[in-house]
Design an enzyme around this catalytic site. Structure first.
Site, PDB file in Angstrom:
ATOM      1  N   GLU A 127     -47.617  79.607  86.590  1.00 27.96           N
ATOM      2  CA  GLU A 127     -47.192  81.007  86.461  1.00 27.96           C
ATOM      3  C   GLU A 127     -47.759  81.731  85.237  1.00 27.96           C
ATOM      4  O   GLU A 127     -47.031  82.366  84.479  1.00 27.96           O
ATOM      5  CB  GLU A 127     -45.648  81.082  86.462  1.00 27.96           C
ATOM      6  CG  GLU A 127     -45.042  80.490  87.725  1.00 27.96           C
ATOM      7  CD  GLU A 127     -43.522  80.435  87.717  1.00 27.96           C
ATOM      8  OE1 GLU A 127     -42.896  80.861  86.738  1.00 27.96           O
ATOM      9  OE2 GLU A 127     -42.950  79.944  88.712  1.00 27.96           O
ATOM     10  N   ASN A 167     -50.535  76.461  89.632  1.00 25.72           N
ATOM     11  CA  ASN A 167     -49.434  76.785  90.542  1.00 25.72           C
ATOM     12  C   ASN A 167     -48.863  78.165  90.201  1.00 25.72           C
ATOM     13  O   ASN A 167     -48.635  78.471  89.028  1.00 25.72           O
ATOM     14  CB  ASN A 167     -48.342  75.717  90.363  1.00 25.72           C
ATOM     15  CG  ASN A 167     -47.278  75.731  91.436  1.00 25.72           C
ATOM     16  OD1 ASN A 167     -47.583  75.656  92.624  1.00 25.72           O
ATOM     17  ND2 ASN A 167     -46.023  75.816  91.023  1.00 25.72           N
ATOM     18  N   HIS A 204     -42.572  81.613  97.907  1.00 18.17           N
ATOM     19  CA  HIS A 204     -41.190  82.103  97.936  1.00 18.17           C
ATOM     20  C   HIS A 204     -41.219  83.438  98.670  1.00 18.17           C
ATOM     21  O   HIS A 204     -41.538  84.467  98.065  1.00 18.17           O
ATOM     22  CB  HIS A 204     -40.653  82.304  96.511  1.00 18.17           C
ATOM     23  CG  HIS A 204     -40.548  81.049  95.707  1.00 18.17           C
ATOM     24  ND1 HIS A 204     -39.651  80.051  96.018  1.00 18.17           N
ATOM     25  CD2 HIS A 204     -41.208  80.624  94.601  1.00 18.17           C
ATOM     26  CE1 HIS A 204     -39.762  79.066  95.123  1.00 18.17           C
ATOM     27  NE2 HIS A 204     -40.704  79.388  94.265  1.00 18.17           N
ATOM     28  N   GLU A 233     -43.565  75.479  96.986  1.00 23.54           N
ATOM     29  CA  GLU A 233     -42.137  75.729  96.707  1.00 23.54           C
ATOM     30  C   GLU A 233     -41.526  76.619  97.793  1.00 23.54           C
ATOM     31  O   GLU A 233     -40.805  77.572  97.509  1.00 23.54           O
ATOM     32  CB  GLU A 233     -41.957  76.398  95.338  1.00 23.54           C
ATOM     33  CG  GLU A 233     -42.577  75.642  94.185  1.00 23.54           C
ATOM     34  CD  GLU A 233     -42.350  76.289  92.815  1.00 23.54           C
ATOM     35  OE1 GLU A 233     -41.561  77.251  92.718  1.00 23.54           O
ATOM     36  OE2 GLU A 233     -42.974  75.830  91.850  1.00 23.54           O
ATOM     37  N   ASP A 235     -39.563  78.711 100.280  1.00 26.32           N
ATOM     38  CA  ASP A 235     -38.253  79.135 100.777  1.00 26.32           C
ATOM     39  C   ASP A 235     -38.404  80.567 101.270  1.00 26.32           C
ATOM     40  O   ASP A 235     -39.273  81.306 100.805  1.00 26.32           O
ATOM     41  CB  ASP A 235     -37.113  78.956  99.757  1.00 26.32           C
ATOM     42  CG  ASP A 235     -37.435  79.445  98.355  1.00 26.32           C
ATOM     43  OD1 ASP A 235     -38.242  80.400  98.201  1.00 26.32           O
ATOM     44  OD2 ASP A 235     -36.863  78.897  97.398  1.00 26.32           O
TER      45      ASP A 235
HETATM   46  O1  G3I Z   1     -28.383  71.467  83.879  1.00 24.96           O
HETATM   47  C1  G3I Z   1     -27.735  72.620  83.347  1.00 24.96           C
HETATM   48  C2  G3I Z   1     -26.237  72.420  83.299  1.00 24.96           C
HETATM   49  O2  G3I Z   1     -25.940  71.364  82.425  1.00 24.96           O
HETATM   50  C3  G3I Z   1     -25.584  73.735  82.857  1.00 24.96           C
HETATM   51  O3  G3I Z   1     -24.200  73.599  82.895  1.00 24.96           O
HETATM   52  C4  G3I Z   1     -25.997  74.872  83.755  1.00 24.96           C
HETATM   53  C5  G3I Z   1     -25.407  76.213  83.308  1.00 24.96           C
HETATM   54  O4  G3I Z   1     -26.320  77.272  83.443  1.00 24.96           O
HETATM   55  O5  G3I Z   1     -27.397  74.982  83.735  1.00 24.96           O
HETATM   56  C6  G3I Z   1     -28.070  73.811  84.221  1.00 24.96           C
HETATM   57  O6  G3I Z   1     -29.445  74.027  84.145  1.00 24.96           O
HETATM   58  C7  G3I Z   1     -29.988  74.866  85.143  1.00 24.96           C
HETATM   59  C8  G3I Z   1     -31.042  74.094  85.913  1.00 24.96           C
HETATM   60  O7  G3I Z   1     -31.685  74.945  86.837  1.00 24.96           O
HETATM   61  C9  G3I Z   1     -30.469  72.915  86.675  1.00 24.96           C
HETATM   62  O8  G3I Z   1     -29.583  73.358  87.647  1.00 24.96           O
HETATM   63  C10 G3I Z   1     -30.597  76.081  84.468  1.00 24.96           C
HETATM   64  O9  G3I Z   1     -29.581  76.874  83.881  1.00 24.96           O
HETATM   65  C11 G3I Z   1     -31.371  76.893  85.467  1.00 24.96           C
HETATM   66  O10 G3I Z   1     -32.090  77.911  84.783  1.00 24.96           O
HETATM   67  C12 G3I Z   1     -32.359  76.027  86.210  1.00 24.96           C
HETATM   68  O11 G3I Z   1     -33.005  76.810  87.183  1.00 24.96           O
HETATM   69  C13 G3I Z   1     -34.230  76.293  87.675  1.00 24.96           C
HETATM   70  C14 G3I Z   1     -35.321  77.314  87.445  1.00 24.96           C
HETATM   71  O12 G3I Z   1     -36.527  76.822  87.998  1.00 24.96           O
HETATM   72  C15 G3I Z   1     -35.525  77.600  85.972  1.00 24.96           C
HETATM   73  O13 G3I Z   1     -36.717  78.272  85.709  1.00 24.96           O
HETATM   74  C16 G3I Z   1     -34.073  76.008  89.159  1.00 24.96           C
HETATM   75  O14 G3I Z   1     -33.154  74.910  89.339  1.00 24.96           O
HETATM   76  C17 G3I Z   1     -35.407  75.651  89.772  1.00 24.96           C
HETATM   77  O15 G3I Z   1     -35.286  75.609  91.172  1.00 24.96           O
HETATM   78  C18 G3I Z   1     -36.439  76.705  89.396  1.00 24.96           C
HETATM   79  O16 G3I Z   1     -37.680  76.306  89.938  1.00 24.96           O
HETATM   80  C19 G3I Z   1     -38.758  77.248  89.729  1.00 24.96           C
HETATM   81  C20 G3I Z   1     -40.030  76.436  89.612  1.00 24.96           C
HETATM   82  O17 G3I Z   1     -39.913  75.459  88.605  1.00 24.96           O
HETATM   83  C21 G3I Z   1     -41.224  77.338  89.344  1.00 24.96           C
HETATM   84  N1  G3I Z   1     -41.335  78.394  90.343  1.00 24.96           N
HETATM   85  C22 G3I Z   1     -40.112  79.169  90.554  1.00 24.96           C
HETATM   86  C23 G3I Z   1     -38.932  78.259  90.867  1.00 24.96           C
HETATM   87  C24 G3I Z   1     -37.685  79.054  91.181  1.00 24.96           C
HETATM   88  O18 G3I Z   1     -37.263  79.787  90.078  1.00 24.96           O
END
Ligand code: G3I
Length: 300
Positions: A127, A167, A204, A233, A235
């Site tokens: 990105e 990516n 996406h 990725e 969806d």
């Molecule tokens: O693990 C913590 C947890 O301990 C805490 O209580 C909670 C409260 O906010 O947060 C949890 O972490 C989260 C993590 O996902 C695991 O669930 C983060 O806040 C959250 O920001 C994170 O989001 C991820 C996101 O990337 C962050 O940029 C998504 O799961 C994940 O699907 C997403 O994936 C990205 C790809 O890497 C790149 N392309 C876009 C895609 C979608 O955004």
């Protein structure tokens, strides 16, 4: 064939999913994932904040949990991701200039050494472009415009056996500025011998029932530069069956489109869970979109 992975394998492709380590103990989740897919991407566990929480102190516990789960089931693994403006550990966010450049190089070397010889692909850089095709402003971009090629050269030296990918999202529409910006970078890298093997189109999709304009042309145009392409990725808003079938068919129509990965198993596992964007519902039942994808794969 009766599963997504086996159906994709009929044409030498894979069908993957993002996996979250924290969900592997959910037997509905792990049963579906273990049955349907033959490629796995760690949803968060191999990102810089997870793997290098303190500078020089690496932690592969969650990443290895996913790696071991996948490889014990004969699945391959895609590494995601080494250099990104987001999900940097706090110590990295506060760096800039030559110290950040060195930290990026050290991070790539440290993580790739751990997984050396084990992964099929690495998303080396994620990105890095704006929607208009210019480079995204970030602390990494601030270290100099050559940071992306330095990341790829470092990665090739660290593990010559893994395919190195760029990516990004919103690079599916061939007429879009961002697609053209990424295309020009890949073209430039190939012309100057910067090591790069693949482009990941996140895919996406938001809304609508038809594909972004000239989606297949985008895939074939990248491929014509001499790189593999993959949908990394996927969806889709409300899991539009026509979009799911169409994106699958577009990949099947391009010989260098090596595989498709959906960004989660059930709708309830998705970062877009409110949009029901995946192939299984919250109860683990196959949706109509599942059938549309499986049928497309089986008729290839
Ligand atoms: O693990 C913590 C947890 O301990 C805490 O209580 C909670 C409260 O906010 O947060 C949890 O972490 C989260 C993590 O996902 C695991 O669930 C983060 O806040 C959250 O920001 C994170 O989001 C991820 C996101 O990337 C962050 O940029 C998504 O799961 C994940 O699907 C997403 O994936 C990205 C790809 O890497 C790149 N392309 C876009 C895609 C979608 O955004």
């Amino acid at each position: 064939a009766g599963t997504l992975g086996a159906a994709a394998a009929q044409s030498g492709r894979y069908f993957g999913t993002a996996i979250a380590a924290s969900r592997l103990g959910d037997s509905t989740y792990s049963t579906i994932a273990g049955r349907e897919f033959n490629m796995v991407t760690a949803e968060n566990e191999m990102k810089p904040d997870a793997t290098e929480p303190q500078r020089g102190q690496f932690n592969f516990s969650s990443g290895d949990q996913i790696y071991n789960w996948a490889t014990q089931r004969g699945m391959k693994v895609r590494g995601h991701t080494l250099a990104w403006h987001s999900q940097q550990p706090g110590w990295m966010q506060s760096l800039s200039g030559s110290s950040l450049r060195q930290a990026m190089i050290d991070h790539i070397n440290g993580v790739m050494a751990h997984y050396k010889g084990k992964l099929a692909y690495w998303d080396v850089v994620n990105e890095a472009f704006n929607e208009d095709g210019s480079r995204r402003n970030s602390n990494l971009q601030g270290t100099g415009n050559d940071w992306i090629e330095v990341a790829f050269r470092t990665a090739r030296n660290a593990d010559p056996s893994v395919k190195l990918c760029y990516n990004d999202y919103n690079i599916e529409n061939w007429s879009y500025g961002k697609t053209q910006g990424v295309y020009r970078m890949i073209q430039d890298f190939k012309s100057r011998g910067v090591p790069i093997d693949c482009v990941g189109l996140q895919t996406h999709f938001t809304g609508g029932s038809s594909l972004p304009s000239n989606f297949q042309t985008t895939l074939s145009s990248f491929a014509a530069l001499g790189v593999d392409v993959a949908l990394t990725e996927v969806d889709v808003t409300n899991a539009s069956t026509s979009q799911y079938a169409g994106l699958t068919q577009a990949c099947l129509n391009v010989s260098r489109c090596v595989g498709i990965t959906v960004w989660g198993v059930r709708d309830s596992d998705s970062w877009r869970s409110g949009e029901s964007p995946l192939l299984f519902d919250g109860g683990g039942n196959k949706k109509a979109a599942y059938t549309s994808v499986l049928n497309a794969l089986n008729s290839a």
